[in-house]
Design an enzyme around this catalytic site. Sequence first.
Site, short mmCIF file in Angstrom:
data_model
loop_
_atom_site.label_atom_id
_atom_site.label_comp_id
_atom_site.label_asym_id
_atom_site.label_seq_id
_atom_site.Cartn_x
_atom_site.Cartn_y
_atom_site.Cartn_z
N LYS A 90 0.76 -1.28 0.20
CA LYS A 90 0.07 -0.08 -0.08
C LYS A 90 0.72 1.40 -0.05
O LYS A 90 0.57 2.36 -0.50
CB LYS A 90 -0.91 -0.06 1.23
CG LYS A 90 -2.11 -1.18 0.95
CD LYS A 90 -3.19 -0.69 1.82
CE LYS A 90 -4.48 -1.46 1.44
NZ LYS A 90 -4.25 -2.89 1.81
N GLU A 112 -9.88 6.92 3.49
CA GLU A 112 -10.74 5.89 3.93
C GLU A 112 -9.96 4.79 4.38
O GLU A 112 -8.81 4.28 3.98
CB GLU A 112 -11.95 5.45 3.22
CG GLU A 112 -11.60 4.33 2.19
CD GLU A 112 -10.55 4.76 1.03
OE1 GLU A 112 -10.42 5.92 0.81
OE2 GLU A 112 -9.85 3.84 0.67
N SER A 378 1.62 -9.77 -1.07
CA SER A 378 1.16 -8.44 -0.96
C SER A 378 1.44 -7.83 0.47
O SER A 378 1.95 -6.54 0.64
CB SER A 378 -0.45 -8.30 -1.34
OG SER A 378 -1.17 -8.90 -0.31
C1 LIG Z 1 -5.11 -4.07 1.39
C2 LIG Z 1 -4.66 -5.21 1.21
C3 LIG Z 1 -4.91 -6.04 0.14
C4 LIG Z 1 -6.02 -5.81 -0.76
O1 LIG Z 1 -6.03 -4.53 -1.45
P1 LIG Z 1 -5.89 -4.67 -3.16
O2 LIG Z 1 -5.99 -3.01 -3.42
O3 LIG Z 1 -6.81 -5.45 -3.75
O4 LIG Z 1 -4.41 -4.80 -3.23
C5 LIG Z 1 -4.13 -7.21 -0.23
N1 LIG Z 1 -3.31 -7.37 0.65
C6 LIG Z 1 -2.66 -6.84 1.73
C7 LIG Z 1 -1.61 -7.20 2.48
C8 LIG Z 1 -3.30 -5.63 2.03
O5 LIG Z 1 -3.01 -5.03 3.07
#
Ligand SMILES: *Cc1c(COP(=O)(O)O)cnc(C)c1O
Length: 395
Positions: A90, A112, A378
């Site tokens: 993020k 948000e 992610s």
């Molecule tokens: C917020 C988040 C997501 C989901 O958000 P996307 O916009 O779909 O990437 C996925 N993995 C993690 C670790 C997150 O914090």
Amino acid sequence: MQKYHVDQNGFYGEFGGAYIPEILYDNVENLKNNYLKILEDPKFKKEYYSLLKDYVGRPSPLYLTRRLSEKYGCKIYLKREDLNHTGAHKINNTIGQILIAQRMGKTRIIAETGAGQHGVATATVCALMGMECIVYMGKVDVERQKLNVEKMHMLGATVVSVTSGNMTLKDATNEAIRDWCSNPSNTYYIIGSTVGPHPYPDMVARLQAIISEETRKQLLEKEKRETPDYVIACVGGGSNAAGMIYHFLDEPSVKIILAEAAGKGINSGESAATIHLGKLGIIHGSKTLIMQSEDGQIEEPYSISAGLDYPGIGPMHANLSKIGRSEVLAITDDEAMNSAFELTRLEGIIPAIESAHALGVLNKKKFKKEDIIVICLSGRGDKDMETFIKEQEKR
Ligand SMILES: *Cc1c(COP(=O)(O)O)cnc(C)c1O
């Protein structure tokens, strides 16, 4: 060539656009007319890349798993977004957007947040730049995500607890939009995923595209080829997935598999599988697939992972799935938890539960021995320890 990217009017096929209140028209129009110029400005690029390197810790490693690859009989790489500052992808987006906000002459930042991850990433870059930060968060989420709320406070942000509707992400987003309508001239709204009115989905995708930009270079070094056979990512709003696939979209040899949250099962009534279950509608400024009842009421999504339970889906992903460029699988809570424990035991990496949905794809597909697979990890699992502890007690 098929259209994978946004068109001049802000649409991906039939999805996208900018359905906004009149009062925000100038704001969104201004952003639309300037974001590409800013993103391409050498001075912006220099600052953005230098912060990604020295502040975020990029490039994130592309790690060839040993025991996981052995288990699934193919070559599995993990793109390690979990190693970024603040623990997920993020921050790539919030760093970029705060630099854009500065160039647009804005002084006040709003955001948000659901689980609080985007709120923390936004509060972080606001502290870095010395800017005022207000984060809207549903009351229910404030109560269940105490640690992130305290981090935001410590970083100097104001967290507004939203008590309308179900008091979760959708309501926090409505409240942020309301704030934006009341303060259109000095306020910049940092949206946390590839959602919202055009140009946000495209802008966020471009800011996350660093993920696939690096992956191509790293694969060339390690495999003497820039493209894998598969890229896999989880989708909530779709930003880590957009970043992971961005520079592979126009390579037909690269198969794209995305994992959305099936919760307790697609047909259980408790899921967040928007692409499987959603119907066309408008949410937060964008025409896309939405979880809704027969009479168009937005349904509260459910997933064990707080980052995947958005009732909509980024318009880019609605389109890629519809035209068959991506394959979208629904991964249940249980499947994701199994994959999280498996990665932890095979590789010594505790993933975020969101990322574990992407890992869940490994059990659903047959791969060939020579296949090269890149999975976007992610985020890290520190934030999910309470859920993991409960699961461990059951096992
Ligand atoms: C917020 C988040 C997501 C989901 O958000 P996307 O916009 O779909 O990437 C996925 N993995 C993690 C670790 C997150 O914090």
